[in-house]
Design a protein around this motif. Structure first.
Motif, PDB file in Angstrom:
ATOM      1  N   GLY A  98       0.811  -1.212   0.000  1.00  0.00           N
ATOM      2  CA  GLY A  98       0.000   0.000   0.000  1.00  0.00           C
ATOM      3  C   GLY A  98       0.842   1.258   0.000  1.00  0.00           C
ATOM      4  N   GLU A  99       0.251   2.350  -0.515  1.00  0.00           N
ATOM      5  CA  GLU A  99       0.952   3.622  -0.585  1.00  0.00           C
ATOM      6  C   GLU A  99       1.203   4.234   0.788  1.00  0.00           C
ATOM      7  OE1 GLU A  99       2.357   5.376  -3.206  1.00  0.00           O
ATOM      8  OE2 GLU A  99       2.054   3.418  -4.133  1.00  0.00           O
ATOM      9  N   ASP A 100       0.503   3.748   1.797  1.00  0.00           N
ATOM     10  CA  ASP A 100       0.721   4.294   3.137  1.00  0.00           C
ATOM     11  C   ASP A 100       1.936   3.676   3.843  1.00  0.00           C
ATOM     12  OD1 ASP A 100      -0.570   1.872   3.256  1.00  0.00           O
ATOM     13  OD2 ASP A 100      -1.895   2.421   4.913  1.00  0.00           O
ATOM     14  N   ASP A 101       2.608   2.715   3.192  1.00  0.00           N
ATOM     15  CA  ASP A 101       3.836   2.169   3.752  1.00  0.00           C
ATOM     16  C   ASP A 101       5.025   2.997   3.268  1.00  0.00           C
ATOM     17  OD1 ASP A 101       5.738   0.588   4.993  1.00  0.00           O
ATOM     18  OD2 ASP A 101       5.796  -0.888   3.359  1.00  0.00           O
ATOM     19  N   ILE A 102       4.987   4.269   3.567  1.00  0.00           N
ATOM     20  CA  ILE A 102       6.078   5.183   3.227  1.00  0.00           C
ATOM     21  C   ILE A 102       6.391   6.024   4.461  1.00  0.00           C
ATOM     22  CG2 ILE A 102       6.836   7.113   1.777  1.00  0.00           C
ATOM     23  CD1 ILE A 102       4.946   6.191  -0.369  1.00  0.00           C
ATOM     24  N   VAL A 103       7.644   5.978   4.896  1.00  0.00           N
ATOM     25  CA  VAL A 103       8.124   6.842   5.970  1.00  0.00           C
ATOM     26  C   VAL A 103       9.053   7.865   5.329  1.00  0.00           C
ATOM     27  CG1 VAL A 103       9.367   6.995   8.149  1.00  0.00           C
ATOM     28  CG2 VAL A 103       7.982   4.967   7.641  1.00  0.00           C
ATOM     29  N   ARG A 104       8.642   9.140   5.319  1.00  0.00           N
ATOM     30  CA  ARG A 104       9.431  10.190   4.676  1.00  0.00           C
ATOM     31  C   ARG A 104      10.296  10.899   5.713  1.00  0.00           C
ATOM     32  NH1 ARG A 104       4.465  10.870   1.637  1.00  0.00           N
ATOM     33  NH2 ARG A 104       4.863  10.416  -0.585  1.00  0.00           N
ATOM     34  N   PHE A 105      11.581  11.090   5.367  1.00  0.00           N
ATOM     35  CA  PHE A 105      12.511  11.796   6.247  1.00  0.00           C
ATOM     36  C   PHE A 105      12.795  13.207   5.763  1.00  0.00           C
ATOM     37  CE2 PHE A 105      13.431   7.236   6.465  1.00  0.00           C
ATOM     38  CZ  PHE A 105      13.276   7.000   7.834  1.00  0.00           C
ATOM     39  N   GLU A 106      12.846  13.379   4.451  1.00  0.00           N
ATOM     40  CA  GLU A 106      13.044  14.700   3.837  1.00  0.00           C
ATOM     41  C   GLU A 106      12.185  14.753   2.581  1.00  0.00           C
ATOM     42  OE1 GLU A 106      17.129  15.314   2.890  1.00  0.00           O
ATOM     43  OE2 GLU A 106      17.846  14.892   4.925  1.00  0.00           O
ATOM     44  N   ASP A 107      11.653  15.951   2.274  1.00  0.00           N
ATOM     45  CA  ASP A 107      10.811  16.065   1.088  1.00  0.00           C
ATOM     46  C   ASP A 107      10.811  17.491   0.577  1.00  0.00           C
ATOM     47  OD1 ASP A 107       8.929  15.012  -0.874  1.00  0.00           O
ATOM     48  OD2 ASP A 107       7.434  16.242   0.162  1.00  0.00           O
ATOM     49  N   THR A 108      11.078  17.653  -0.707  1.00  0.00           N
ATOM     50  CA  THR A 108      11.083  18.963  -1.340  1.00  0.00           C
ATOM     51  C   THR A 108       9.706  19.616  -1.325  1.00  0.00           C
ATOM     52  OG1 THR A 108      12.843  18.214  -2.809  1.00  0.00           O
ATOM     53  CG2 THR A 108      11.659  20.200  -3.474  1.00  0.00           C
TER      54      THR A 108
END
Length: 467
Positions: A453-463
């Motif tokens: 699923g698309e919710d299995d994303i842990v973001r640390f940095e994002d433009t």
């Protein structure tokens, strides 16, 4: 004389044109009539008479699509005001009016939904010119569409005496067919278009008088907003406390300064597939077809698709095909597409809200295949764009470059991959993808794991402010 400033409302969900229009990518972002999207066509229609750059009010989820489409037609908006959720048109216009008067200016606001079709653009420009003097005098002008028949799907406006802009006698709810026939026969009634012209200050004054809660809530939400690049992000808590109401109910039906300017310009709000057929080019048998369509002995049909559509012996039928759904229905019942969307939502199926191809600020991805414990995506990254630094708890990924150049951050390593080269991202490893080149980057991503699923994303940095 006040300067003219368009206010483009782009917050609609557009589910009446499912499966082409969906919540994540509604109809205003689609080129349904002509080469421009409906949002772009709305701006181009008034670009020649606008004396100030537009203010666009949009849903926060659509912010990057709005910005990109406006950039493509050199719109250069004064502001893109982002609503965290919809509160109807009265608060949306209040946010625009408050933004327009922030530095002491008081422009004429030409309020336009972003999903209307106007066939005779010169007639529309002329009507705006006719309405300006009334708006300059302090009136709140609405544009009344000269009816072409007893339509029961629109609200009506009964006009007072006059030949051009004239006082509004009363607003009328959607009538039954017999009543609509009487309205049209009288010549005194117009369809309510949802387009307006008035001074920003006058709208705020009337809102303060007739619905002060909306003005106070909108003012608080804008005061607590934060600037994010080209966007104004409205404070969610303050906006949630703002009453939800339309401009018609909140102001226009109550003010004593409502006037109406007749508009005969081949207008449509494209509220259904049947109405889209009516404004599309048709052959001698009343068929309007977009794409590769073979129609044998068909009459009054509409077909839209990316693959070959073959139709035999159909009348008054709508056929719409996308990558992941097909709609077939009778023209006189096609409004029930809303029931289809409701059923899809009840089943929790993604087709209710999402296309197979999903647009992101950095590009897009297309889920081309999937099965038990695997999914295959085709990913496009714009030149210079960068995805977030992220990791996944439940899946690993293989990336194969098809064209362009990929800069891959994988843990502590940074790799530069070109066409036909690949890399492997193990589960739990931080990674990032960037396109350092001047051409689009195309790659195939193969995901494997217990949950995709698309919710299995842990973001640390994002433009793009999503971390």
């Amino acid at each position: 004389m006040s300067q003219l400033q368009p206010v483009i409302l782009s917050g609609g969900s557009g589910t009446r044109l499912w499966p082409l229009s969906r919540e994540s990518y509604p109809k205003q972002f689609l080129p349904l009539v002509g080469e421009l999207t409906m949002l772009q066509a709305t701006w181009k229609r008034v670009a020649g008479i606008a004396e100030l750059p537009p203010i666009v009010v949009a849903n926060e989820e659509h912010r990057f699509v709005v910005a990109e489409q406006l950039q493509q037609v050199q719109a250069g908006p004064q502001a893109i005001v982002l609503e965290p959720f919809g509160r109807n048109t009265a608060p949306a216009i209040a946010l625009a009016a408050l933004e327009a008067t922030r530095d002491g200016a008081d422009p004429l606001l030409l309020v336009l939904p972003s999903d209307h079709v106007i066939g005779d653009e010169q007639a529309f420009i002329d009507a705006v010119g006719d309405a300006r003097s009334a708006a300059e005098a302090g009136n709140l002008v609405t544009f009344g569409i000269v009816p072409t028949g007893p339509e029961t799907g629109y609200g009506y406006i009964k006009a007072g005496s006059g030949t051009s802009t004239r006082p509004v006698d009363r607003f009328v709810e959607k009538p039954d067919f017999a009543t609509a026939q009487q309205y049209v026969a009288s010549g005194e009634y117009f369809w309510n278009s949802g387009m307006f012209l008035f001074k920003a200050s006058r709208y705020l004054e009337e809102l303060a008088q007739h619905h002060p809660g909306i003005l106070a809530g909108s003012r608080n939400a804008l005061a607590s907003a934060r600037q994010d690049a080209d966007f104004i992000r409205i404070d969610g808590d303050a906006f949630a406390a703002t009453p939800s109401d339309s401009i018609d109910y909140a102001v226009m039906e109550k003010t004593s300064t409502a006037t109406v300017t007749p508009l005969d310009a081949h207008w449509s709000d494209v509220g259904s597939w049947a109405s889209l057929r009516e404004v599309s080019p048709q052959d001698a048998d009343g068929n309007a077809h977009h794409g590769d369509v073979v129609a044998i002995d068909c009459r009054n049909t509409y077909a839209h698709g990316s693959r070959l559509i073959a139709m035999i012996g159909l009348e008054d039928t709508i056929v719409v095909e996308t990558d992941d759904a097909i709609l077939v229905g009778r023209s006189d019942r096609i409004q029930q597409v809303k029931d289809v969307v409701a059923e899809l939502k009840a089943r929790k199926l993604p087709q209710a809200s999402w296309h197979r191809k999903v647009y992101r600020p950095w590009g897009a991805y297309d889920s081309i295949d999937n099965g038990a414990r695997f999914q295959v995506k085709r990913i496009t990254v714009k030149p210079g764009a960068t995805l977030s630094l992220q990791m996944h708890h439940h899946r690993a990924e293989h990336w194969i470059v098809v064209s362009g150049t990929a800069e891959v951050t994988r843990g502590d390593d940074v790799l530069l991959l070109s066409e036909n080269q690949s890399t492997y991202i193990p589960l739990g490893v931080t990674h990032r993808l960037r396109n350092p080149g001047k051409l689009p980057l195309e790659l195939i991503e193969v995901q494997s794991g217990s949950y995709l699923g698309e919710d299995d994303i842990v973001r640390f940095e994002d433009t793009y402010g999503r971390a």
